[in-house]
Design a protein around this motif. Structure first.
Motif, mmCIF file in Angstrom:
data_model
loop_
_atom_site.group_PDB
_atom_site.id
_atom_site.type_symbol
_atom_site.label_atom_id
_atom_site.label_comp_id
_atom_site.label_asym_id
_atom_site.label_seq_id
_atom_site.Cartn_x
_atom_site.Cartn_y
_atom_site.Cartn_z
ATOM 1 N N ASN A 93 0.823 -1.211 0.000
ATOM 2 C CA ASN A 93 0.000 0.000 0.000
ATOM 3 C C ASN A 93 0.854 1.256 0.000
ATOM 4 O O ASN A 93 0.544 2.230 -0.688
ATOM 5 C CB ASN A 93 -0.957 -0.010 1.193
ATOM 6 N N LEU A 94 1.956 1.237 0.754
ATOM 7 C CA LEU A 94 2.844 2.395 0.776
ATOM 8 C C LEU A 94 3.522 2.582 -0.577
ATOM 9 O O LEU A 94 3.651 3.709 -1.081
ATOM 10 C CB LEU A 94 3.901 2.218 1.866
ATOM 11 N N LEU A 95 3.934 1.471 -1.192
ATOM 12 C CA LEU A 95 4.580 1.537 -2.494
ATOM 13 C C LEU A 95 3.606 2.051 -3.552
ATOM 14 O O LEU A 95 3.947 2.910 -4.375
ATOM 15 C CB LEU A 95 5.112 0.154 -2.882
ATOM 16 N N GLN A 96 2.369 1.548 -3.518
ATOM 17 C CA GLN A 96 1.372 1.987 -4.487
ATOM 18 C C GLN A 96 1.030 3.457 -4.295
ATOM 19 O O GLN A 96 0.822 4.192 -5.263
ATOM 20 C CB GLN A 96 0.116 1.133 -4.354
ATOM 21 N N SER A 97 0.964 3.881 -3.041
ATOM 22 C CA SER A 97 0.696 5.297 -2.769
ATOM 23 C C SER A 97 1.806 6.169 -3.342
ATOM 24 O O SER A 97 1.540 7.219 -3.944
ATOM 25 C CB SER A 97 0.561 5.513 -1.260
ATOM 26 N N GLY A 98 3.056 5.735 -3.161
ATOM 27 C CA GLY A 98 4.178 6.503 -3.698
ATOM 28 C C GLY A 98 4.166 6.547 -5.216
ATOM 29 O O GLY A 98 4.440 7.595 -5.818
#
Length: 673
Positions: free
Chosen positions: A384-389
């Protein structure tokens, strides 16, 4: 005021507006307080965006090579540890078992005796052990093994710390370059781009999205690299311990990866919507706060609050769905890990029982199975953090990929006399709606040219074309015979001073705001400009004088005083040509008279363009142009145009002898929209 202040000069009715790309109204607000917000048209795919995002680290490749080397070394030490611990377990178990066996016999004799007594399973286990019957645990050997493991883990931790430090340095340098690239890109974008972008949305891309990119890279890259290498290293070690147990451990992984892949595809779209809605909410908040007085005066606080609540709820819903769907990956991977752990323990126990493996081997494999699923679980939790970035990166890349203004020419502009000629000029903000067609105009050096006409007639557009804020659709504009399209924009704009109706001041002192027109000016020159424009008159009434700090909205001084400061700024710049766009509209009548005298001195020996609605301010102009629907319908001085009793006469009479009541609709000029 310098030419950088011209971002908000174009008249409201002159700009095209569409639902898909809402434009920014005059004065700098993102949109009207109650304007509808539509979604953007497209976003890039995850893989190309992630690849491009990682590509930003290319200038840091030397540091990244060190990061990779340190990570590989740390992973090797970490994955070797369980195998060595397994040897320690084997020694402890062998010592405990050997102590129970009769001393003085060989291991083969003991094994044979166990088989003859019907203890075949125990005999198989003893046969696989490195023991001496009757001898207990060798704590010295076990201690040496544990010291080796401790040293490996300490060095691995130091390598991981060094890797994190280098990686963080590389990421922050990359984010700094990205900010620089965005800043440079903004200066290369045409004015039309800013007319079609809400200010809050643009600020969100430059600040929130870049911050989110830096945070995502910092938190994910280190763990991502370490987890991937750990998976590979652990898989190799598992195969060396037991190929059968390796198959048992990894059989469920492809199914889990397939499920998480589908989840990532769905959640990526939602993360894009999350940051898109964040930018729209920022734009709505920015315009509501900027126009707070207007909202309060018209009693629209409830409507603004309702609009905010609706957008805030929409953002909450999108964010919830994005986090919830991406959050499913962590439980799925944990379930797979626990399931694998159970199967490994059961099959490993059976293999120990039949003598195919040692207890230390199974212990090491159990640790490997945990080490194998743990990085996969961490990868899922980082998704989720990677996709948000990556979603934020898409939005920044859209800004970086926006079409730029045409490249600057390299020709030098000779010393300016100030002869300006518009030759068959045609222009429209959209190709299907021309605003100016076949316009011809000549301004001789030192002349003052006033431009009047109804709102939306193309007055401000005319000077914007002169300063190359927009490019012509046809014809050309020359300055002393040189086509301005062949002159570098900065060099052209350095010759022109501009004072706008909408003042722009930055956070700083009054002295700094005036000096913005000429950073090399002396204190004496600055105060002379202030006296000439009557800034000096009100500055001495302030507690700190010229050192009075004003905020970027100039809220601690009056509107008229802000206008005077911008005029003093242009006075100090001492430009070759001058553009005044309703420059005295915010001052009182007495000050306006005095400023007319000051600006008359400022305009002397300079070609000046004065855009005015108050016709009293341009009566002494050398030439007055009357524009309607993008065309010059009348031209002459004040007395000639009054005598002609045409469009200028009607405008003049409307201001000084009352409104003309019965105006034929066919004769009334319609503003261009």
């Amino acid at each position: 005021m310098t030419t950088s202040e011209t971002q908000d000069t174009t008249e409201e009715q002159e700009k095209p507006a569409t639902l898909s790309t809402p434009r920014r109204p005059q004065g700098g607000a993102a949109r009207g307080p109650f304007a509808a917000m539509g979604p953007t048209d497209k976003s890039m795919n995850f893989k190309p965006s992630a690849k491009r995002l990682i590509g930003l680290l290319r200038p840091e490749r030397v540091r990244m090579y060190f990061v990779l080397a340190l990570t590989v070394s740390a992973v090797i030490m970490n994955v070797i540890g369980p195998r060595i611990i397994g040897h320690a377990v084997d020694k402890i178990f062998a010592g405990a078992t050997g102590q129970r066996l009769p001393a003085g016999q060989s291991k083969d004799a003991v094994v044979e005796g166990l088989r003859n007594s019907g203890q075949g399973t125990f005999a198989d286990m003893v046969a696989k052990m490195d023991l001496t019957p009757g001898v207990g645990i060798d704590f010295g050997a076990v201690g040496q093994i544990l010291l080796i493991v401790l040293a490996l883990y300490v060095v691995a931790s130091l390598f991981q710390y060094a890797q994190s430090w280098l990686l963080n340095d590389a990421v922050q340098s990359t984010v700094q370059r990205l900010r620089n690239d965005v800043e440079a890109k903004i200066h290369r974008l045409p004015l039309s781009y800013f007319d079609q972008q809400p200010r809050g949305e643009l600020l969100s891309r430059v600040t929130n999205d870049i911050d989110n990119i830096g945070q995502s890279l910092t938190q994910t890259l280190s763990q991502l690299l370490f987890s991937l290498l750990t998976v590979v290293g652990v898989l190799v070690m598992m195969l060396t311990v037991s190929p059968l147990l390796t198959v048992v451990a990894v059989v469920a992984i492809p199914i889990a990866m397939l499920v998480t892949g589908q989840i990532m595809k769905r959640s990526q779209k939602m993360f894009v919507n999350q940051w898109k809605n964040t930018g729209e909410l920022n734009g709505q908040i920015e315009e509501a706060f900027t126009g707070h007085e207007l909202v309060t005066v018209f009693g629209r606080r409830r409507e603004v609050q309702e609009q905010f609540d609706a957008k805030n709820n929409e953002l909450m819903g999108v964010s919830y769905r994005a986090q919830f769907i991406s959050g499913l990956m962590m439980p799925i991977m944990m379930f797979v890990g626990n399931l694998t752990y159970v199967f490994v323990c059961v099959v490993g126990g059976l293999r120990v029982a039949n003598g195919s493996m040692t207890i230390g081997g199974v212990t090491a494999f159990v640790q490997y199975s945990r080490q194998f699923t743990q990085p996969l679980t961490q990868l899922a939790s980082m998704a989720n953090l990677l996709q948000s970035g990556v979603a934020s990166a898409e939005r920044v890349f859209e800004l970086l990929d926006a079409p730029e203004q045409t490249a600057d020419a390299t020709a030098d502009l000779p010393p300016t006399r100030g002869r300006v000629a518009f030759e068959d000029v045609s222009f429209g903000y959209t190709k299907d709606k021309p605003l100016i067609e076949d316009l011809n105009l000549v301004a001789e050096p030192g002349q003052t040219v006033a431009i009047v006409g109804p709102t939306g007639a193309g007055k401000t557009t005319l000077v914007n074309l002169l300063m190359r804020f927009y490019e012509l659709d046809g014809g050309r504009i020359t300055l002393d015979g040189v086509d301005v399209a062949t002159v570098p924009r900065p060099e052209l704009r350095d010759r022109i001073g501009m004072v706008l109706q909408d003042t722009w001041l930055f956070g700083g002192t009054i002295r700094e705001n005036i000096a913005y027109g000429n950073l090399g000016a002396t204190e004496e020159q600055l105060q002379e400009a202030a006296r000439a424009t009557f800034v000096d008159r009100f500055v001495h009434s302030l507690p700190d004088g010229y050192d009075t700090v004003i905020d970027d909205e100039g809220s601690n001084i009056s509107v008229g005083e802000r206008q005077l400061i911008t005029i003093a700024r242009a006075f100090l710049a001492d430009p070759a040509m001058l553009v005044l766009d309703e420059a005295t509209s915010s001052v009182d009548t007495r000050t306006e008279v005095l400023l007319q005298q000051a600006m008359a001195a400022l305009r002397s020996d300079r070609t000046s363009f004065v855009i005015a609605h108050r016709l009293s301010t341009i009566r002494d102009a050398d030439t007055i142009l009357v524009m309607e629907n993008g065309h010059i319908v009348e031209q002459g001085n004040h007395h000639e145009l009054i005598a002609a009793e045409g469009a200028y006469y009607r405008l003049y009479m409307a201001q000084f002898r009352g409104a003309i009541v019965d105006v034929d609709e066919e004769d009334a000029p319609a503003p261009v929209r």
